[in-house]
Design a protein around this motif. Structure first.
Motif, mmCIF file in Angstrom:
data_model
loop_
_atom_site.group_PDB
_atom_site.id
_atom_site.type_symbol
_atom_site.label_atom_id
_atom_site.label_comp_id
_atom_site.label_asym_id
_atom_site.label_seq_id
_atom_site.Cartn_x
_atom_site.Cartn_y
_atom_site.Cartn_z
ATOM 1 N N UNK A 36 -5.349 35.914 67.964
ATOM 2 C CA UNK A 36 -5.910 34.834 68.775
ATOM 3 C C UNK A 36 -4.827 33.768 68.951
ATOM 4 N N UNK A 37 -3.814 34.119 69.722
ATOM 5 C CA UNK A 37 -2.668 33.242 69.939
ATOM 6 C C UNK A 37 -2.728 32.725 71.371
ATOM 7 N N UNK A 60 -1.844 39.949 72.793
ATOM 8 C CA UNK A 60 -2.663 39.613 71.629
ATOM 9 C C UNK A 60 -3.375 40.856 71.099
ATOM 10 N N UNK A 61 -3.106 41.983 71.739
ATOM 11 C CA UNK A 61 -3.614 43.273 71.287
ATOM 12 C C UNK A 61 -2.438 44.203 71.052
ATOM 13 N N UNK A 114 -7.130 39.188 74.150
ATOM 14 C CA UNK A 114 -7.671 37.975 74.762
ATOM 15 C C UNK A 114 -6.557 36.936 74.804
ATOM 16 N N UNK A 115 -6.019 36.645 75.981
ATOM 17 C CA UNK A 115 -4.796 35.834 76.062
ATOM 18 C C UNK A 115 -4.983 34.473 76.721
ATOM 19 N N UNK A 146 -10.458 42.749 75.140
ATOM 20 C CA UNK A 146 -10.591 41.687 76.133
ATOM 21 C C UNK A 146 -11.967 41.053 75.988
ATOM 22 N N UNK A 147 -12.003 39.772 75.697
ATOM 23 C CA UNK A 147 -13.258 39.071 75.470
ATOM 24 C C UNK A 147 -13.629 38.255 76.711
ATOM 25 N N UNK A 148 -13.663 38.953 77.862
ATOM 26 C CA UNK A 148 -13.903 38.260 79.125
ATOM 27 C C UNK A 148 -14.593 39.256 80.069
ATOM 28 N N UNK A 149 -15.888 39.120 80.206
ATOM 29 C CA UNK A 149 -16.669 40.110 80.958
ATOM 30 C C UNK A 149 -16.230 40.187 82.412
#
Length: 286
Positions: A36-37, A60-61, A114-115, A146-149
């Motif tokens: 989580x950078x 970040x992955x 998640x960038x 990716x935490x963005x739907x």
């Protein structure tokens, strides 16, 4: 407990802790442990005297350590060959309303995880919807983290569910979905791509109205179905590159590009060059 036995047990504990620590470091170094950078201080952009293209690389992955630098150089060369100016960065804070408007289009080069902050997400989404162009390759659409739907379901259009693992890298036949299109007319029929990693997705983006450009002939390589990583095959058509519009903007994604050598293929470079012209939207249809 005898002293010699204590020493043995202590030595074993040290070895175990060391092995766990080393394993954690190795997993983190290649990105298998998501980070989580986030970047909040934007870079200072140069004065662009030509149409400018942002080539963005942040991980970040999973980190494609070999492919990323080669892809950077290939994209930079292709951009400059078109008479444009390339700006390469891994600083995600470049995704601001003020800075994005200085670019003709942006390329996400094997970006993973998640960038973007919430504000940066909004800036990119709004910029694309208002006419910006986005081109993503390989890991930019092939990640579980990716935490963005909106990014997964709208920009890419499908969720990555796994890739070939038995073996991981294989030769495969890539098929032009419509060989009459200018963007794929130059490709051999079929186009045999050697020793690549082949992605699978949870749905066919054609069902959403996206234009599928390249598909995989699953009979040309070995699929194992369910693997420890997920699934490496898809029922029916297996898209591997596609494009669509989001509002006034143009979006292009190619899942090809794990191996550095793939970016050296002249056929792939021509495909990416045409993709850049299409997402820019000012040089005729491709």
């Amino acid at each position: 407990m005898k002293t010699w036995l204590k020493r043995i047990l202590l030595s074993l504990m040290v070895l175990v802790v060391g092995a766990v620590g080393y394993g954690y470091y190795q997993l983190k170094s290649v990105g298998l442990i998501p980070r989580k950078d986030y970047d909040t201080v934007a870079p200072v952009l140069p004065e662009f005297k030509k149409p400018a293209v942002l080539v963005f690389t942040k991980t970040n992955g999973f980190i494609h350590k070999d492919a990323i630098p080669v892809a950077k150089q290939v994209f930079k060369s292709l951009i400059e060959q078109q008479g444009w100016q390339a700006y390469l960065t891994d600083n995600a804070a470049v995704h601001s309303p003020e800075l994005l408007k200085r670019f003709d289009f942006i390329i996400w080069n094997n970006v993973s995880g998640d960038v973007l902050t919430a504000e940066q997400r909004t800036a990119m989404k709004t910029w694309i919807e208002n006419g910006g162009g986005w081109l993503g390759v390989h890991a930019s659409g092939g990640d579980f983290s990716y935490d963005w739907e909106w990014y997964v379901q709208t920009l890419i259009g499908a969720q990555f569910i796994g890739h070939t693992m038995d073996p991981q890298f294989q030769n495969a036949d890539v098929i032009a979905a419509d060989p009459s299109l200018l963007i794929t007319a130059h490709l051999p029929k079929p186009w045999r791509v050697k020793q690549e990693e082949w992605y699978a997705f949870d749905q066919n983006v054609r069902d959403k109205g996206y234009e599928v450009l390249l598909t995989l002939d699953e009979s040309s390589y070995h699929t194992a179905g369910e693997t420890w990583l997920g699934n490496d095959s898809m029922p029916g058509e297996h898209p591997i590159a596609w494009r669509h519009t989001v509002g006034k903007g143009r979006v292009f994604y190619s899942a090809i590009g794990h191996q550095p050598a793939t970016y050296e293929y002249l056929e792939y470079q021509a495909f990416l060059r045409k993709a850049m012209h299409w997402v820019r939207g000012r040089d005729g249809d491709q």
